[in-house]
Design an enzyme around this catalytic site. Structure first.
Site, PDB file in Angstrom:
ATOM      1  N   TYR A  43     -67.797  -0.002   2.655  1.00 25.35           N
ATOM      2  CA  TYR A  43     -68.641   0.831   1.790  1.00 25.35           C
ATOM      3  C   TYR A  43     -69.815  -0.034   1.368  1.00 25.35           C
ATOM      4  O   TYR A  43     -69.635  -1.202   1.028  1.00 25.35           O
ATOM      5  CB  TYR A  43     -67.876   1.298   0.554  1.00 25.35           C
ATOM      6  CG  TYR A  43     -66.980   2.497   0.778  1.00 25.35           C
ATOM      7  CD1 TYR A  43     -67.467   3.668   1.343  1.00 25.35           C
ATOM      8  CD2 TYR A  43     -65.644   2.474   0.395  1.00 25.35           C
ATOM      9  CE1 TYR A  43     -66.653   4.774   1.530  1.00 25.35           C
ATOM     10  CE2 TYR A  43     -64.816   3.578   0.573  1.00 25.35           C
ATOM     11  CZ  TYR A  43     -65.329   4.725   1.137  1.00 25.35           C
ATOM     12  OH  TYR A  43     -64.523   5.815   1.314  1.00 25.35           O
ATOM     13  N   LYS A  70     -69.078   5.823  10.393  1.00 23.48           N
ATOM     14  CA  LYS A  70     -68.049   6.860  10.190  1.00 23.48           C
ATOM     15  C   LYS A  70     -68.607   7.931   9.261  1.00 23.48           C
ATOM     16  O   LYS A  70     -68.991   7.622   8.123  1.00 23.48           O
ATOM     17  CB  LYS A  70     -66.807   6.226   9.576  1.00 23.48           C
ATOM     18  CG  LYS A  70     -65.732   7.209   9.151  1.00 23.48           C
ATOM     19  CD  LYS A  70     -64.473   6.470   8.740  1.00 23.48           C
ATOM     20  CE  LYS A  70     -63.359   7.391   8.311  1.00 23.48           C
ATOM     21  NZ  LYS A  70     -63.526   7.909   6.960  1.00 23.48           N
ATOM     22  N   HIS A  93     -64.650  13.184   6.417  1.00 19.08           N
ATOM     23  CA  HIS A  93     -63.840  12.452   5.435  1.00 19.08           C
ATOM     24  C   HIS A  93     -62.620  13.286   5.019  1.00 19.08           C
ATOM     25  O   HIS A  93     -62.232  13.306   3.847  1.00 19.08           O
ATOM     26  CB  HIS A  93     -64.709  12.125   4.207  1.00 19.08           C
ATOM     27  CG  HIS A  93     -64.368  10.824   3.534  1.00 19.08           C
ATOM     28  ND1 HIS A  93     -65.156   9.708   3.616  1.00 19.08           N
ATOM     29  CD2 HIS A  93     -63.322  10.450   2.754  1.00 19.08           C
ATOM     30  CE1 HIS A  93     -64.612   8.720   2.912  1.00 19.08           C
ATOM     31  NE2 HIS A  93     -63.495   9.150   2.377  1.00 19.08           N
ATOM     32  N   THR A 125     -68.794   3.480   6.457  1.00 21.64           N
ATOM     33  CA  THR A 125     -68.648   4.891   6.090  1.00 21.64           C
ATOM     34  C   THR A 125     -69.952   5.385   5.470  1.00 21.64           C
ATOM     35  O   THR A 125     -70.440   4.811   4.500  1.00 21.64           O
ATOM     36  CB  THR A 125     -67.466   5.077   5.120  1.00 21.64           C
ATOM     37  OG1 THR A 125     -66.291   4.618   5.781  1.00 21.64           O
ATOM     38  CG2 THR A 125     -67.282   6.517   4.713  1.00 21.64           C
ATOM     39  N   SER A 183     -59.344  -0.546   4.395  1.00 20.31           N
ATOM     40  CA  SER A 183     -60.438   0.013   3.597  1.00 20.31           C
ATOM     41  C   SER A 183     -61.035  -1.023   2.642  1.00 20.31           C
ATOM     42  O   SER A 183     -60.345  -1.942   2.214  1.00 20.31           O
ATOM     43  CB  SER A 183     -59.877   1.195   2.787  1.00 20.31           C
ATOM     44  OG  SER A 183     -60.776   1.627   1.794  1.00 20.31           O
TER      45      SER A 183
HETATM   46  C1  LIG Z   1     -55.998   9.520   0.530  1.00 21.33           C
HETATM   47  C2  LIG Z   1     -57.177   9.256   1.421  1.00 21.33           C
HETATM   48  C3  LIG Z   1     -57.954   8.126   1.202  1.00 21.33           C
HETATM   49  C4  LIG Z   1     -59.050   7.858   2.033  1.00 21.33           C
HETATM   50  N1  LIG Z   1     -59.775   6.710   1.851  1.00 21.33           N
HETATM   51  C5  LIG Z   1     -60.812   6.420   2.676  1.00 21.33           C
HETATM   52  C6  LIG Z   1     -61.529   5.209   2.541  1.00 21.33           C
HETATM   53  O1  LIG Z   1     -61.257   4.382   1.667  1.00 21.33           O
HETATM   54  N2  LIG Z   1     -62.573   4.992   3.404  1.00 21.33           N
HETATM   55  C7  LIG Z   1     -62.912   5.888   4.378  1.00 21.33           C
HETATM   56  O2  LIG Z   1     -63.856   5.661   5.123  1.00 21.33           O
HETATM   57  N3  LIG Z   1     -62.220   7.028   4.550  1.00 21.33           N
HETATM   58  C8  LIG Z   1     -61.181   7.307   3.733  1.00 21.33           C
HETATM   59  N4  LIG Z   1     -60.471   8.475   3.918  1.00 21.33           N
HETATM   60  C9  LIG Z   1     -60.820   9.369   5.046  1.00 21.33           C
HETATM   61  C10 LIG Z   1     -60.021   9.013   6.304  1.00 21.33           C
HETATM   62  O3  LIG Z   1     -60.406   7.781   6.844  1.00 21.33           O
HETATM   63  C11 LIG Z   1     -60.207  10.090   7.397  1.00 21.33           C
HETATM   64  O4  LIG Z   1     -61.581  10.263   7.644  1.00 21.33           O
HETATM   65  C12 LIG Z   1     -59.584  11.437   7.021  1.00 21.33           C
HETATM   66  O5  LIG Z   1     -58.389  11.248   6.307  1.00 21.33           O
HETATM   67  C13 LIG Z   1     -59.306  12.252   8.268  1.00 21.33           C
HETATM   68  O6  LIG Z   1     -58.764  13.483   7.935  1.00 21.33           O
HETATM   69  P1  LIG Z   1     -57.187  13.799   7.971  1.00 21.33           P
HETATM   70  O7  LIG Z   1     -56.607  13.204   6.706  1.00 21.33           O
HETATM   71  O8  LIG Z   1     -57.142  15.276   7.967  1.00 21.33           O
HETATM   72  O9  LIG Z   1     -56.619  13.151   9.203  1.00 21.33           O
HETATM   73  C14 LIG Z   1     -59.374   8.764   3.083  1.00 21.33           C
HETATM   74  C15 LIG Z   1     -58.587   9.884   3.284  1.00 21.33           C
HETATM   75  C16 LIG Z   1     -57.491  10.150   2.477  1.00 21.33           C
HETATM   76  C17 LIG Z   1     -56.649  11.356   2.750  1.00 21.33           C
END
Ligand SMILES: Cc1cc2nc3c(=O)[nH]c(=O)nc-3n(C[C@H](O)[C@H](O)[C@H](O)COP(=O)(O)O)c2cc1C
Length: 381
Positions: free
Chosen positions: A132, A254, A278, A158, A109
């Site tokens: 980002y 994304k 997300h 994203t 990330s």
């Molecule tokens: C704690 C956490 C931090 C996340 N940080 C980012 C991030 O920095 N960038 C991003 O594109 N998505 C981020 N996401 C989204 C994930 O990439 C993903 O889309 C999402 O977790 C999918 O859903 P799930 O947790 O139910 O599998 C984050 C999700 C969580 C749970």
């Protein structure tokens, strides 16, 4: 509960909850507003059923797929997530190491706690860099150059986080980076001494992708302030078209949800899109990626690779998404709770359980390779 006793997502989640201070557990476990989309991400898989075939000779199952030119040993990849050093002191190193062992992609990330260069050195498998789009155009340019130089295979921008989601759990606990806690939050840290000792005796928390561009030494920053202050809400299709051109390689968006946007992504030269809300952390009330799959795949699935994430907890969820035409499926909390519970060993156990479930379910479906799954294998209720 111990790691060896963890058999599924819920077991890992329970173990993570025991190990983590409340504010950190809730940062992972929480989502936006009333968390309706978060819950529906998983229950959406229950609106349809798999229809298996029999007697097809299923001795050997091949789980490999090719996505955006990358060969993966299994159709599940570790979606990029922020701040992993907070969840376990090995952070991204543990996840990158585990993903490499299972032959799948790992996403680092923009808010990662190890550098994209270090992640690239650990991964022997294809690497995603999650971008980002910042107001600071120099920072954007520098990130692209660094990712290119490091040999990142897939650029993932994203696009669903143009502003911060309303994460009420974080507001209540005072979650911020680095920590500035309210009284309730401090108590939560005090009752998790093992986590606190590990955190304090390992290297300091850093955000190497943002080094030199964000000074958090003196103050603290809430996640929602990062989104509102540093990211550029004026980001447009023209900006992204320019990025795609400059990157000149595998590029995916994304957080696409509509057919119209998916078509636009094709027009500007993206090689993939990830349907995603997300993990329910941005727009609550948004439709689930799984429910959007059919119409998006029908519109552009023959031109670019359609991936999805959100709510995946079981091998059967993955097979349902693949049956509708997804090329691969991302997981977030599915590996984050195991990371928090037991570091790399936890993530490896989670990926092992996933692979075993996929292999078993493929055999029960009468399929020996992923391309044999089709809509004939699925009925909505
Ligand atoms: C704690 C956490 C931090 C996340 N940080 C980012 C991030 O920095 N960038 C991003 O594109 N998505 C981020 N996401 C989204 C994930 O990439 C993903 O889309 C999402 O977790 C999918 O859903 P799930 O947790 O139910 O599998 C984050 C999700 C969580 C749970």
């Amino acid at each position: 509960m111990r790691l060896e006793k963890c058999l599924n997502f819920h077991d890992f989640r329970r173990l993570a909850k025991k190990r983590l201070p409340g504010p950190i557990f809730n940062y992972i476990d929480g989502a936006a507003d009333d968390e309706v989309t978060y819950r529906r991400n998983t229950t959406a898989f229950d609106n349809c059923d798999l229809v298996p075939n029999i007697l097809r000779g299923v001795t050997d199952v091949d789980l490999s797929v090719t996505v955006m030119g990358q060969k993966l040993a299994m159709p599940v990849y570790c979606s990029p997530t922020a701040l992993q050093r907070l969840f376990h002191h090995h952070g991204e190193r543990a996840v990158a190491g585990a993903a490499a062992k299972f032959g799948t992609m790992f996403g680092v990330s923009s808010l990662g706690t190890i550098s994209l260069e270090e992640a690239r050195r650990i991964s022997t498998t294809p690497q995603i860099y999650q971008f980002y789009f910042h107001k600071d155009r120099d920072l954007n340019r520098e990130m692209m150059t660094r990712a290119k130089t490091a040999g990142v295979e897939v650029m993932m921008l994203t696009v669903d986080s143009i502003t911060g989601g309303n994460r009420e759990r974080d507001k209540r606990t005072g979650f911020s980076i680095p920590f500035k806690l309210n009284f309730a939050g401090i108590t939560q840290f005090a009752i998790r001494p093992a986590w606190a000792v590990n955190y304090l005796t390992h290297e300091p928390f850093k955000l190497p992708q943002l080094d030199g561009h964000v000074d958090m030494g003196r103050g603290t920053m809430s996640i929602s302030r990062y989104f509102t202050d540093m990211l550029d809400p004026s980001m447009s299709w023209d900006d992204v078209a320019q990025m795609v051109e400059e990157w000149d390689g595998q590029f995916c968006l994304k957080g696409v949800m509509s057919v119209e946007d998916a078509k636009r992504a094709v027009e500007i030269g993206c090689t993939g899109i990830v349907l995603s809300n997300h993990g329910g952390r941005q727009l609550d009330g948004s439709r689930t990626a799984f429910e959007q799959l059919t119409e998006v795949v029908d519109a552009i699935g023959d031109r670019i690779d359609v991936l999805m994430d959100g709510g995946v907890q079981r091998g059967s969820h993955v097979l349902k998404a693949l049956s509708l035409g997804a090329k691969a499926v991302g997981v977030g909390r599915y590996y984050l709770f195991p990371l928090a519970a037991a570091g790399q060993a936890g993530v490896e156990r989670a990926l092992e359980l996933m692979r075993t479930e996929l292999e078993r379910d493929m055999k029960l479906m009468g399929c020996t390779s992923i391309d044999q799954l089709s809509r004939d294998n699925l009925r909505f209720r």
